[in-house]
Design an enzyme around this catalytic site. Structure first.
Site, mmCIF file in Angstrom:
data_model
loop_
_atom_site.group_PDB
_atom_site.id
_atom_site.type_symbol
_atom_site.label_atom_id
_atom_site.label_comp_id
_atom_site.label_asym_id
_atom_site.label_seq_id
_atom_site.Cartn_x
_atom_site.Cartn_y
_atom_site.Cartn_z
ATOM 1 C CB CYS A 12 5.948 -2.354 -5.175
ATOM 2 S SG CYS A 12 5.855 -1.585 -6.776
ATOM 3 C CG ASP A 13 7.509 -5.901 -3.872
ATOM 4 O OD1 ASP A 13 6.355 -5.646 -3.485
ATOM 5 O OD2 ASP A 13 7.759 -6.426 -4.972
ATOM 6 C CB CYS A 51 8.205 -2.888 -8.227
ATOM 7 S SG CYS A 51 7.626 -1.287 -7.660
#
Ligand code: NAP
Length: 306
Positions: free
Chosen positions: A134-135, A131
């Site tokens: 997300c990261d 992701c």
């Protein structure tokens, strides 16, 4: 007993919930983690009609949830562990509790596929991610690779290029499968080095990823790329484990439905990325959800005379 239980709170499930509540049906939606599904792990959404300014995935997901809640949709955060779908009364089980409904809409969606490499799981969260949204921010000024050639890989590469020092896009062919507009952006980006015709053979590092070894599938030539993170974007697989052997599905595990979203079991419907269909996108997930709710309503009237 509920009229409808919806399993999964992505766009398909939330839309189904919105439509069934508007139809006056007593509806309960179960979500095991967070609503929005894959939309909430997407950076920017720019192809959903009506949003002419791109909207972030999490903002989009929140809007859809708020919209469904406005019609009174009840959302319960619990994991469904099993289902009994045969017969008129459908049973849905969470740990220690049983729920019943006249109809069930399956909307468990899909999740990212793994490369299947040694140590891939061990490095998850320590340099391996599925992701970018997300990261990505953890990789400011670092070197990263994105693996894959579809829409997700193209979007991830463009997103990471905003933060990272350098992005390698490793794809097993020399053309991208991604939609033209996305592919053109990737090809034009100077920050993204395209590593064509290549697959990842190994993820390298001790405690954290320090590199990957790729192999050129045409020449057999190997190359070590030193980097800090790898983002795997090689497609998705349906979350259909729960209904294996109960609901008819394709070899790849996608649920087979007709145009009314009916599965092989009367009173059980499927919607969204869980379903076998030509285009897995937010717009088709929303459409599936609306049709599934409409069909469930019709089924309840016919089967229960209400
Ligand atoms: P995808 O379209 O299935 O693409 C997967 C990519 O990974 C392909 O390029 C494929 O290579 C490659 N690949 C597959 N298995 C591999 C392996 N074992 N090793 C190396 N490479 C591998 O998946 P996606 O990009 O996640 O998209 C999934 C769906 O969501 C699609 O329908 C897509 O259109 C949709 N989506 C849409 C948007 C948008 O509209 N903005 C954004 C994201 C996703 P080949 O090309 O050689 O097969």
């Amino acid at each position: 007993m509920k009229d409808i239980i919806i399993v999964g709170g992505g766009l398909a499930g939330l839309t189904a919930g919105m439509y069934s509540k508007r139809a006056g049906l007593d509806t309960l939606l179960f979500e095991k983690m967070f609503t929005g599904g894959q939309a909430s792990t997407t950076n920017m959404i720019e192809n959903y009609p009506g949003f002419d300014d791109p909207i972030s995935g999490p903002d989009f997901a929140m809007k859809i949830e708020n919209h469904a809640r406005k019609f009174g949709l009840e959302i319960q955060y619990d994991e469904i562990i099993s289902l009994e779908l045969e017969g008129d009364i459908k049973k849905v089980f969470i740990e220690n509790k049983e729920y019943q409904a006249k109809a069930v809409i399956l909307a468990m969606g899909a999740e990212p596929k793994k490369l299947g490499l040694d140590r891939e799981d061990e490095f998850r969260g320590r340099g391996v991610s599925y992701c970018a949204t997300c990261d990505g921010a953890f990789y400011r000024d670092k070197d990263v690779a994105v693996i894959g050639g579809g829409d997700t890989a193209a979007e991830d590469a463009m997103f990471l290029a905003q933060y990272a020092n350098k992005v390698y896009l490793v794809h097993r062919r020399d053309t991208l499968r991604a939609t033209r507009i996305l592919a053109d952006r990737v090809v034009a980006s100077k920050k993204i080095e395209k590593v064509w015709d290549s697959t990842v053979e190994a993820i390298l590092g001790e405690d954290h990823v320090t590199g990957i070894r790729v192999v050129n599938v045409k020449t057999g030539e190997k190359r070590v790329i030193n980097l800090d993170g790898i983002f795997i974007a090689i497609g998705v697989r349906p979350n259909s484990e729960l209904i294996k052997g109960i609901i008819t599905m394709s070899e790849a595990g996608y649920v087979l439905t007709n145009d009314s979203m009916e599965t092989n079991i009367p009173g059980v419907f499927a919607a969204g990325d869980l379903r076998q269909k030509p285009l897995l996108q937010l717009i088709t997930a929303a459409a599936d959800g609306a049709i599934a709710a409409y069909s469930a309503q019709k089924y309840i009237i016919e089967a229960f005379g209400e």
